[in-house]
Design an enzyme around this catalytic site. Structure first.
Site, mmCIF file in Angstrom:
data_model
loop_
_atom_site.group_PDB
_atom_site.id
_atom_site.type_symbol
_atom_site.label_atom_id
_atom_site.label_comp_id
_atom_site.label_asym_id
_atom_site.label_seq_id
_atom_site.Cartn_x
_atom_site.Cartn_y
_atom_site.Cartn_z
ATOM 1 N N ASP A 136 0.795 -1.234 0.000
ATOM 2 C CA ASP A 136 0.000 0.000 0.000
ATOM 3 C C ASP A 136 0.824 1.279 0.000
ATOM 4 O O ASP A 136 0.254 2.372 -0.007
ATOM 5 C CB ASP A 136 -1.002 0.003 1.156
ATOM 6 C CG ASP A 136 -0.346 0.027 2.530
ATOM 7 O OD1 ASP A 136 -1.078 -0.124 3.506
ATOM 8 O OD2 ASP A 136 0.891 0.187 2.640
ATOM 9 N N CYS A 196 -21.722 -0.338 8.719
ATOM 10 C CA CYS A 196 -20.433 0.345 8.839
ATOM 11 C C CYS A 196 -20.611 1.856 8.801
ATOM 12 O O CYS A 196 -19.946 2.600 9.537
ATOM 13 C CB CYS A 196 -19.459 -0.116 7.755
ATOM 14 S SG CYS A 196 -19.998 0.196 6.058
ATOM 15 N N CYS A 245 -15.497 -0.328 11.624
ATOM 16 C CA CYS A 245 -16.249 -0.661 10.407
ATOM 17 C C CYS A 245 -16.029 -2.105 9.973
ATOM 18 O O CYS A 245 -16.807 -2.648 9.193
ATOM 19 C CB CYS A 245 -15.919 0.307 9.269
ATOM 20 S SG CYS A 245 -14.249 0.176 8.617
#
Length: 387
Positions: A136, A196, A245
């Site tokens: 990432d 969420c 979430c």
């Protein structure tokens, strides 16, 4: 299109320590361009993202003649097998799940390199092979690649949700000049569920898979300056990241994967005692926490978050520690956050109020002066019975 090689890669992937693998083309992700530009204009980005939008969307801008992208997922645990020992009078903080065990960047880099080595050994030796692995911190958007490669769908929380492991997965990818038959993308399966979105404590989720990332508690725990006061109570005793979430997502119910030894958490590390964090040295911090993904911003944000966590826990035993931070810590943000914490823990304490007033006369940092003054005013109102 190298179908035999693709089959070999798929069959070997689990032996290489990869839990799920998929293939997609190196075509542009230009359908995301408007969304990324809007997020930037609306200041919904964190600044941690790769700064050049086109390089996030067009593989040919970061790789010479790309043909395919291989996406991988590694499942990580969602539950600690053994909780740390309870110590009377001591509160603990908590690192979010994505920071349990060895820093996932290192784990993914290891798996991607093993995969590249395997492909080189199995591929046609007459072909010049090129690869660009990334996690990432790279240019591409991991969830977009993984979704198009058929690993899962992107939920309303913006995370990739897999059938087997829910969203408790780390993602990485490899761009290559080898053409592979692409797998079938998976469309969103959230349906009418909005758990969420409804239960995000800061309303960071926008409802369509995007978020105002600056309102995300995970981002707030990673900043280095003062945390805005509205977010402080909402982190509870989490000192890095946020899992809310994920915890409320129906697709994560019962998902708890323990496939990789290096991902297993040390309970004393990922649920550390809070008070010792306030005076931990750089060397001690690196020794104890340096291998975690959650250590990447250094000890200062973790210490600030520990102070906030002590306030949220209303831990009166930490008052001497916080007073010492104000008297001795050279960092204004730590001093100011400690003052706020004291006003939350014991707002009726007139001795603390007098101490903060004396400190205010000597404080030179403007933001910290504001924190001290706010804490003083809060305590004065409480003592007068006005709040």
């Amino acid at each position: 299109m190298n179908s035999i090689l693709k089959d070999k890669i798929i069959h070997a992937s689990q032996d290489l320590g990869i839990d799920k693998i998929g293939f997609t083309t190196a075509a542009p992700f230009d359908h995301l361009k408007q969304s990324l530009e809007e997020q930037k204009v609306n200041e919904h980005t964190t600044g941690f993202e790769h700064p050049i939008i086109d390089e996030r969307l067009y593989p040919d801008q970061i790789f010479n003649q790309p043909q395919s992208i291989i996406s991988i997922a590694l499942a990580y645990p969602s539950r600690i097998k053994t909780r740390p020992k309870s110590i009377r009078g001591e509160k603990r903080g908590k690192f979010a799940r994505a920071s349990w065990g060895t820093d996932y960047h290192h784990i993914l880099e290891d798996r991607l390199q093993k995969l590249i080595t395997f492909i080189k050994e199995e591929a046609d030796q007459d072909q010049t092979l090129t690869f660009k692995p990334m996690v990432d911190t790279g240019e591409l958007i991991d969830v977009a690649v993984a979704q198009r490669a058929g690993l899962g769908f992107i939920g309303k929380n913006g995370l990739l949700i897999t059938e087997e492991f829910g969203s408790y997965v780390y993602l990485g990818e490899i761009i290559t000049n080898i053409p592979f038959e692409p797998d079938t993308p998976i469309e969103n399966k959230c349906g009418e569920c909005t758990k969420c979105i409804d239960l995000c404590p800061t309303s960071a989720l926008l409802g369509d898979g995007r978020m105002n990332a600056r309102r995300c508690l995970s981002y707030q725990t990673q900043t280095k300056g003062y945390m805005p006061e509205e977010f402080r109570p909402k982190i509870r005793t989490i000192i890095y990241g946020c899992d809310i979430c994920q915890e409320v997502c129906p697709y994560n119910k019962g998902k708890d994967s323990h496939f990789h030894e290096e991902m297993e958490p040390d309970p004393e590390v990922v649920m550390p005692l809070l008070k010792p964090l306030l005076t931990i040295s750089n060397k001690e911090f690196k020794t104890k926490f340096g291998y975690l993904a959650g250590s990447w911003r250094g000890k200062k944000p973790i210490q600030r978050n520990a102070i906030i966590a002590l306030a949220n826990a209303r831990d009166k035993t930490s008052i001497p520690n916080l007073l010492r931070c104000i008297e001795e810590d050279p960092r204004p943000m730590i001093r100011g956050t400690s003052a706020w914490a004291l006003s939350m823990i014991d707002p009726n304490n007139e001795e603390i109020l007098a101490f903060l007033k004396s400190v205010l006369t000597q404080e030179t940092d403007e933001e910290t002066q504001h924190e001290l003054l706010t804490a003083i005013q809060k305590m004065e109102k409480t003592i007068k019975g006005e709040s």
